[in-house]
Design an enzyme around this catalytic site. Sequence first.
Site, mmCIF file in Angstrom:
data_model
loop_
_atom_site.group_PDB
_atom_site.id
_atom_site.type_symbol
_atom_site.label_atom_id
_atom_site.label_comp_id
_atom_site.label_asym_id
_atom_site.label_seq_id
_atom_site.Cartn_x
_atom_site.Cartn_y
_atom_site.Cartn_z
ATOM 1 N N ASP A 77 0.315 2.512 8.822
ATOM 2 C CA ASP A 77 -0.280 1.931 10.027
ATOM 3 C C ASP A 77 0.590 2.101 11.269
ATOM 4 O OD1 ASP A 77 -2.325 1.174 8.416
ATOM 5 O OD2 ASP A 77 -2.005 -0.983 8.575
ATOM 6 N N ARG A 129 1.155 -5.865 -5.060
ATOM 7 C CA ARG A 129 1.144 -6.740 -3.881
ATOM 8 C C ARG A 129 1.618 -8.168 -4.182
ATOM 9 N NH1 ARG A 129 -0.955 -4.370 0.571
ATOM 10 N NH2 ARG A 129 -2.253 -2.520 0.291
ATOM 11 N N LYS A 173 8.225 1.086 5.426
ATOM 12 C CA LYS A 173 7.072 1.873 4.990
ATOM 13 C C LYS A 173 5.787 1.277 5.541
ATOM 14 C CE LYS A 173 4.473 0.266 2.482
ATOM 15 N NZ LYS A 173 3.567 -0.496 1.633
ATOM 16 N N THR A 174 4.934 2.063 6.156
ATOM 17 C CA THR A 174 3.526 1.738 6.369
ATOM 18 C C THR A 174 2.887 2.864 7.159
ATOM 19 O OG1 THR A 174 1.880 0.289 7.399
ATOM 20 C CG2 THR A 174 4.046 0.260 8.400
ATOM 21 N N ASP A 180 5.524 -7.309 5.627
ATOM 22 C CA ASP A 180 5.507 -8.471 4.724
ATOM 23 C C ASP A 180 6.514 -8.298 3.589
ATOM 24 O OD1 ASP A 180 3.634 -10.422 5.714
ATOM 25 O OD2 ASP A 180 2.057 -8.968 5.361
ATOM 26 N N GLY A 237 0.811 -1.219 0.000
ATOM 27 C CA GLY A 237 0.000 0.000 0.000
ATOM 28 C C GLY A 237 0.842 1.266 0.000
#
Length: 545
Positions: A201, A141, A198-199, A172, A77
Site C-alpha cells: 500500500d 494475521r 513491508k506493505t 500494525d 498481507g
Amino acid sequence: MEKSALQIARAAYQPKLPKALKGAVEVKEGAPTQSVDNQEEIKKLFPNTYGMPLVEFVPGKPKTNAKMNVGVILSGGQAPGGHNVITGLFDQLKRLNPENRLFGFILGPGGFVDHNYMELTADIIEEYRNTGGFDMIGSGRTKLEKEDQFEKGLQILRELDIKALVIIGGDDSNTNACVLAEYYAAKQYGVQVIGCPKTIDGDLKNDQIETSFGFDTACKTYSELIGNIERDCNSARKYWHFIKVMGRSASHIALECALQTQPNICLVSEEIEQKGMSLADIVEYIAQAVAARAQDGNNFGTVIIPEGVIEFIPAIKKLIAQLNDVLAMPEAKDIARDEQVDFAKSHLTDENLAVFNSLPVGVARQLALDRDPHGNVQVSLIETEKLLSTMVAQKLEKMKKAGTYKGKFATQHHFFGYEGRCAAPSNFDADYCYALGTSAAQLIANGKTGYMAIVKNTTAPADEWIAGGVPITMMMNMERRNGEMKPVIRKALVELDGAPFKCFAAQRDRWARETAYIYPGPIQYWGPTEVCDQPTKTLALEQAK
C-alpha cells in the site's frame, strides 16, 4: 519444488548491496529521537525503547562475532520481496558466524505463539531467492499484543536459544514488534526484536523509510494490467472500465498507477477528504468526464479507484467512526448477526443515521457488519467500483433526459488486489529487500532492539544506498482503535502538496478528455538499465530525480 524458466533465471540474480554492507560494519549513532506526536504518552508506554538514536552502518574493521540464533516471522498481507529479506538475513548471519542458525515461525505470529517453526537451512533458502510470495514459511494475521503471548513465545525462544526475533510486516505488525521489544527489555529477558517495513500500500513511509517493500513491484504489476485494459478499451471503444486497486488507508497505489498509465480518471481519497466531497460530488465529477468524452465520440474510458475511497468521504468517515465505536461496545458482542444492523442504527446520531439510510442497502449492511481483526470496516469487500458505475449510470440517465448528455455508457469492472501481492519482485524490490535483511542482521549483531531496518537514498544506484535502523517508537502516535486510544505507527497519506500528486494534478484534465494512455507492458527483469531498473515515479518525484 518445480521451477519455471523465469524462476531458474531469477535464482541466479545476485541482489546488489550498499557499499557499507559489503564487508565488516560499525554503527554510527545519531541524536536521540522522539515520537512523531503524543511524546509524553509514547515515552510513558515505552520507557525502555524510547528516545534511542538513529543508526547508520559505515565500513568498519572485521571482528569476531559470537554464535547466535535468530527467529523470523512474516506478518500480515503478502508483498513482493519478503523472501529476499529472509535470504539477506540468512546470508549475513552466516557471514557473521557460520555457526549462526535461522528459524522461521510458520504462518506468522501464530507460529511463534504456538511453537510452530522450522530451521531455515541453505537448501531451503536457495529455493526462494528472488521469488515472490511468502510461501517459504507462510504468513498470518495473529496480533502480538498480550503478555501471555509474549511469555509463550519466550518459551520457544529459550528452547531454541534464539537471541533475536525479526518481524517482517506493515505498520500494525511493526507496532506489535515495538510492544514486544519493550516487554522483553522491561523484563530484561535479553531478547532483541527488529522490524522490517513491508506493505504494497505504500503507507508505511516517513522521513526515515523512503518506501515500504513490495510497493515498487505491485504498482508495476497493476500498471501492466491497467495498461492492457486501456489498450483493450482503446481497441473496442465501447466500455468504461472501473478499476479498483488496493490501498485502504491511502491512495499511493492508485496515484502511482495513474502516473504510469495516464487513465481518464483517478480518484485520490486524500483529496476527496480535503475538499469535503460527498458521494454525489464524486459521481458528478465522473459523469461530467464521461459526457465530455461522449461529445468527442469517445464512449469509452478508464477510472482508477483506491479501495478505501469510501472511508475518506467526510460524511461516511464520520458514520464509520461512530459505527466502529458502537460495534466495539460490550453489548454488541452478544447480538445476533441479523440484529446487528438495527442495533447499530439505534445508536447512531441523527446526522449519521441519515447518511446510513442514504446508502445502497448492500453497502450499508457491509459497513455495519463486516470487521477485520483490528475492528475496522472491511472496505475491500465493498464493491466501490460497481457502486460508483451504477450511480454514474443513473446520473447520466438524468442528464440524457435533460438533454446534457448524448452517448452510450457500458461498463466493465475490475479489482486488482491479490494479482500484485505475490508477483516476482522487481530488481528494485529484490535489491531493497536483500539489503533490509542484511541490515536487520547487523542491527542484531550490534545489540539493537526496538529498531526497524531501513535503507535510504534509494533513487541512487544500490551501491550508494545508506543502510541503518530507526527506533520504531520514533514513528508512533496515539490513535483510536476498537474504541480505545492505542500507540500505533502513523500511516503516511498522499501529500497533496507533494511532487507526485502535483505532477498528476497538472495533467489530469487533459487525460480526462483525451485518450492519453500509456501501456507500460510487463515488468522487465533484464535488459537496458533505463527500462528495468527504474524506481517508482512516486519515489523519483519525491526525491526530484
